[in-house]
Design a protein around this motif. Structure first.
Motif, PDB file in Angstrom:
ATOM      1  N   GLU A   1      56.159 -18.113  60.751  1.00 50.23           N
ATOM      2  CA  GLU A   1      57.161 -18.079  61.813  1.00 50.23           C
ATOM      3  C   GLU A   1      57.601 -19.501  62.159  1.00 50.23           C
ATOM      4  N   LEU A   2      58.882 -19.756  62.053  1.00 49.23           N
ATOM      5  CA  LEU A   2      59.416 -21.086  62.298  1.00 49.23           C
ATOM      6  C   LEU A   2      59.747 -21.261  63.773  1.00 49.23           C
ATOM      7  N   PRO A   3      59.597 -22.497  64.283  1.00 48.97           N
ATOM      8  CA  PRO A   3      60.021 -22.743  65.670  1.00 48.97           C
ATOM      9  C   PRO A   3      61.527 -22.617  65.770  1.00 48.97           C
ATOM     10  N   PRO A   4      62.058 -22.099  66.874  1.00 55.00           N
ATOM     11  CA  PRO A   4      63.509 -21.921  66.979  1.00 55.00           C
ATOM     12  C   PRO A   4      64.276 -23.234  66.923  1.00 55.00           C
ATOM     13  N   VAL A   5      63.673 -24.312  67.437  1.00 58.19           N
ATOM     14  CA  VAL A   5      64.339 -25.614  67.451  1.00 58.19           C
ATOM     15  C   VAL A   5      63.332 -26.688  67.052  1.00 58.19           C
ATOM     16  N   GLU A   6      63.714 -27.536  66.097  1.00 57.87           N
ATOM     17  CA  GLU A   6      62.874 -28.661  65.679  1.00 57.87           C
ATOM     18  C   GLU A   6      63.688 -29.947  65.805  1.00 57.87           C
ATOM     19  N   ARG A   7      63.204 -30.869  66.650  1.00 59.28           N
ATOM     20  CA  ARG A   7      63.919 -32.125  66.868  1.00 59.28           C
ATOM     21  C   ARG A   7      63.635 -33.077  65.703  1.00 59.28           C
TER      22      ARG A   7
ATOM     23  N   VAL B   1      67.410 -25.807  63.359  1.00 57.16           N
ATOM     24  CA  VAL B   1      67.308 -24.598  64.178  1.00 57.16           C
ATOM     25  C   VAL B   1      67.291 -23.373  63.271  1.00 57.16           C
ATOM     26  N   THR B   2      66.758 -22.269  63.779  1.00 56.57           N
ATOM     27  CA  THR B   2      66.784 -21.024  63.026  1.00 56.57           C
ATOM     28  C   THR B   2      68.199 -20.454  63.026  1.00 56.57           C
ATOM     29  N   ALA B   3      68.545 -19.770  61.956  1.00 53.90           N
ATOM     30  CA  ALA B   3      69.885 -19.200  61.845  1.00 53.90           C
ATOM     31  C   ALA B   3      70.137 -18.134  62.905  1.00 53.90           C
ATOM     32  N   ARG B   4      69.066 -17.569  63.476  1.00 49.67           N
ATOM     33  CA  ARG B   4      69.209 -16.522  64.488  1.00 49.67           C
ATOM     34  C   ARG B   4      69.258 -17.089  65.905  1.00 49.67           C
ATOM     35  N   LEU B   5      69.246 -18.416  66.052  1.00 52.96           N
ATOM     36  CA  LEU B   5      69.305 -19.017  67.374  1.00 52.96           C
ATOM     37  C   LEU B   5      70.632 -18.692  68.046  1.00 52.96           C
ATOM     38  N   ASP B   6      70.579 -18.336  69.322  1.00 50.62           N
ATOM     39  CA  ASP B   6      71.786 -18.013  70.071  1.00 50.62           C
ATOM     40  C   ASP B   6      72.653 -19.266  70.221  1.00 50.62           C
ATOM     41  N   ILE B   7      73.984 -19.105  70.081  1.00 50.20           N
ATOM     42  CA  ILE B   7      74.866 -20.266  70.148  1.00 50.20           C
ATOM     43  C   ILE B   7      74.840 -20.894  71.548  1.00 50.20           C
TER      44      ILE B   7
ATOM     45  N   ASN C   1      66.174 -13.338  50.724  1.00 52.87           N
ATOM     46  CA  ASN C   1      66.835 -14.558  50.268  1.00 52.87           C
ATOM     47  C   ASN C   1      67.916 -15.011  51.240  1.00 52.87           C
ATOM     48  N   LYS C   2      67.646 -14.870  52.533  1.00 54.51           N
ATOM     49  CA  LYS C   2      68.612 -15.247  53.554  1.00 54.51           C
ATOM     50  C   LYS C   2      68.442 -16.705  53.951  1.00 54.51           C
ATOM     51  N   ILE C   3      69.538 -17.292  54.483  1.00 55.38           N
ATOM     52  CA  ILE C   3      69.454 -18.627  55.055  1.00 55.38           C
ATOM     53  C   ILE C   3      68.650 -18.523  56.348  1.00 55.38           C
ATOM     54  N   VAL C   4      67.542 -19.252  56.405  1.00 56.98           N
ATOM     55  CA  VAL C   4      66.637 -19.140  57.549  1.00 56.98           C
ATOM     56  C   VAL C   4      66.884 -20.237  58.566  1.00 56.98           C
ATOM     57  N   THR C   5      67.124 -21.471  58.094  1.00 54.70           N
ATOM     58  CA  THR C   5      67.303 -22.601  59.007  1.00 54.70           C
ATOM     59  C   THR C   5      68.636 -23.290  58.743  1.00 54.70           C
ATOM     60  N   VAL C   6      69.135 -23.930  59.792  1.00 54.27           N
ATOM     61  CA  VAL C   6      70.407 -24.663  59.719  1.00 54.27           C
ATOM     62  C   VAL C   6      70.200 -26.051  60.314  1.00 54.27           C
ATOM     63  N   LEU C   7      70.659 -27.060  59.614  1.00 52.42           N
ATOM     64  CA  LEU C   7      70.590 -28.436  60.093  1.00 52.42           C
ATOM     65  C   LEU C   7      71.828 -28.720  60.939  1.00 52.42           C
ATOM     66  N   VAL C   8      71.615 -29.201  62.162  1.00 51.00           N
ATOM     67  CA  VAL C   8      72.716 -29.463  63.095  1.00 51.00           C
ATOM     68  C   VAL C   8      72.804 -30.961  63.350  1.00 51.00           C
ATOM     69  N   GLU C   9      73.995 -31.525  63.135  1.00 53.29           N
ATOM     70  CA  GLU C   9      74.222 -32.956  63.343  1.00 53.29           C
ATOM     71  C   GLU C   9      75.486 -33.146  64.176  1.00 53.29           C
ATOM     72  N   PRO C  10      75.471 -34.102  65.102  1.00 47.54           N
ATOM     73  CA  PRO C  10      76.682 -34.362  65.888  1.00 47.54           C
ATOM     74  C   PRO C  10      77.673 -35.203  65.093  1.00 47.54           C
ATOM     75  N   VAL C  11      78.952 -34.916  65.249  1.00 49.12           N
ATOM     76  CA  VAL C  11      80.020 -35.718  64.642  1.00 49.12           C
ATOM     77  C   VAL C  11      80.773 -36.371  65.793  1.00 49.12           C
ATOM     78  N   ARG C  12      80.625 -37.668  65.904  1.00 52.21           N
ATOM     79  CA  ARG C  12      81.220 -38.393  67.031  1.00 52.21           C
ATOM     80  C   ARG C  12      82.503 -39.094  66.604  1.00 52.21           C
ATOM     81  N   VAL C  13      83.320 -39.419  67.584  1.00 51.11           N
ATOM     82  CA  VAL C  13      84.623 -40.043  67.332  1.00 51.11           C
ATOM     83  C   VAL C  13      84.437 -41.372  66.632  1.00 51.11           C
ATOM     84  N   ALA C  14      83.473 -42.155  67.056  1.00 49.04           N
ATOM     85  CA  ALA C  14      83.272 -43.476  66.480  1.00 49.04           C
ATOM     86  C   ALA C  14      82.928 -43.376  65.015  1.00 49.04           C
ATOM     87  N   VAL C  15      82.085 -42.396  64.640  1.00 50.16           N
ATOM     88  CA  VAL C  15      81.710 -42.207  63.254  1.00 50.16           C
ATOM     89  C   VAL C  15      82.926 -41.788  62.414  1.00 50.16           C
TER      90      VAL C  15
END
Length: 435
Positions: free
Chosen positions: A332-338, A346-352, A417-431
């Motif tokens: 069982e994966l943690p819902p959010v990993e910093r 985050v898990t793919a089933r995490l609420d938006i 064979n489902k996608i279980v986790t999703v990597l989330v990254e911020p996209v900032r204006v400066a970048v």
């Protein structure tokens, strides 16, 4: 004469009001509620149970009474207005205005509110009238439904469109908005309906993910494979993976070796059970009922060419209703990993909504509820490993530099064979400007 006609119109509206009350009360009364009332010995509970046992019939009777009374009241009011006003257009305008007001308030809003607030009492009172009325009317409501279906293009509803799945779905959504049920309960009810439209091939474990064993392998090898893979039921194959000849159960292997240690060298075919085969186009709901009746937990799914498409288990079908089921063998994966630098796994089933909280955003989408769904919507297709999409959040948060969230699907896992986790990254204006 005018006073008598007005009195008749008022009586017709009252009857329509009572019929609308009965409709609303019956729509929210179930057979289980009626049976509980019978056990509690409440007055009129036997009649309520009789009505709740055939709700469509009595809903149609109540609907017929309401429509007939509303129409009759409209005719009477129009006649009175024609007698009172010299100009025809004035009479018709007043009659339409009066009936719209009466129908909306006295028949549309008021009785339905009472029926929904006191469903059991309203339905019980209605049962005293609907039971004899249904006997008097006989087949008239059914004949009118058949007539309506004959005038309707395409295939009609056998019992009329007055108690539909869509209405029940809308009622469930309303109950969730009013905090009468939890959001997870609402999802579960919708999943039950969707199961009736789901095919076995949509819930099965595909052949590429199925662990099999050849029939000439020994029982010791099969026991080792079961313990290493964590699966308690393994298909046994003959010449190739399309030739499934049986199913071997871990408990049978353990029993056989426990009784006779020398049986470890016997071929696995001596311990296998007959396999159950189903087409991949079979309805998942029907499949679940058959598995329950036959006390069978696994079946081999066959495609249109006769080859093995995969396997389906009771657990696969139940997960369509209650969500993922994890046991002691599942990680069982943690819902959010910093991960640092405002990056999260985050898990793919995490609420938006929970995803938005990580960045101080008010994320809300009418079409999807999970991060996996949000990624699929941004891509316009089902995500695969490595697929990347960006979600515009420039208008959703207080951070003026945060332009979007980049979502990346990571490696698939699990039985499907489902996608279980999703990597989330911020996209900032400066970048974005530097790029």
């Amino acid at each position: 004469m005018t006073a008598q006609l007005v009195t008749i119109a008022i009586l017709l509206v009252v009857v329509a009001w009572l019929a609308a009350c009965a409709e609303a009360g019956l729509a929210r009364t179930t057979r289980i509620t009626a049976e509980e009332a019978v056990r509690a010995g409440r007055r009129g509970s036997a009649k309520l149970l009789a009505v709740a046992s055939d709700p469509v019939r009595y809903l149609n009777v109540a609907l017929l009474v309401r429509v007939a009374c509303e129409m009759a009241a409209g005719v009477v009011v129009t006649y009175v207005c024609l007698e009172r006003f010299s100009a025809t257009w004035e009479a018709l305008t007043v009659a339409i205005g009066v009936m719209v007001l009466v129908s909306y308030v006295a028949v549309g809003v008021s009785p339905r509110t009472i029926g929904r607030q006191h469903p059991e009492g309203t339905a019980t009172a209605a049962a005293y009238v609907l039971l004899p009325l249904a006997r008097v009317m006989g087949p008239i409501p059914r004949l009118l439904i058949l007539l309506g279906n004959a005038l309707t293009p395409g295939r009609g509803f056998r019992y009329g469109p007055f108690a539909s799945e869509q209405e029940l779905r809308a009622m469930v959504d309303l109950a969730q908005k009013e905090s009468l049920i939890e959001d997870e309960e609402r999802r579960m009810v919708h999943s039950v309906f969707e199961l009736g439209d789901t095919l076995v091939r949509e819930v099965m474990v595909p052949r590429t993910d199925v662990v099999t064993i050849e029939r000439y392998k020994t029982i010791r090898q099969a026991l080792t494979l079961a313990l290493r893979s964590g699966f308690s039921r393994i298909p046994v194959t003959g010449e190739n993976e399309d030739d499934v000849v049986g199913m071997v159960y871990l408990k049978d292997l353990a029993r056989k070796t426990h009784i006779n240690r020398d049986s470890e060298t016997e071929p696995v075919s001596t311990a296998m059970r007959p396999a159950s085969f189903v087409p991949d186009t079979k309805n998942a709901g029907d499949m679940l009922r058959e598995m329950q009746q036959q006390r069978n937990h696994v079946a081999v799914v066959i495609d249109e060419y006769g080859g093995t498409a995969g396997i389906v288990t009771i657990e696969d079908i139940l997960e369509e209703i209650v969500g993922e089921i994890t046991d002691e063998y599942d990680r069982e994966l943690p819902p959010v990993e910093r991960l640092g630098d405002d990056r999260y796994r985050v898990t793919a089933r995490l609420d938006i909504g929970d995803l938005g909280d990580l960045y101080g955003l008010e994320l809300d989408d009418e079409d999807v509820e999970t991060v996996g769904g949000l990624l699929a919507k941004s891509l316009g297709r089902v995500p695969i490993a490595g697929a990347t999409g960006e979600v515009d959040v420039s208008h959703d948060g207080a951070d003026p530099e945060l332009r979007a969230l980049r979502l990346t699907a990571e490696s698939p896992a699990g039985r499907r064979n489902k996608i279980v986790t999703v990597l989330v990254e911020p996209v900032r204006v400066a970048v974005a400007e530097d790029e």
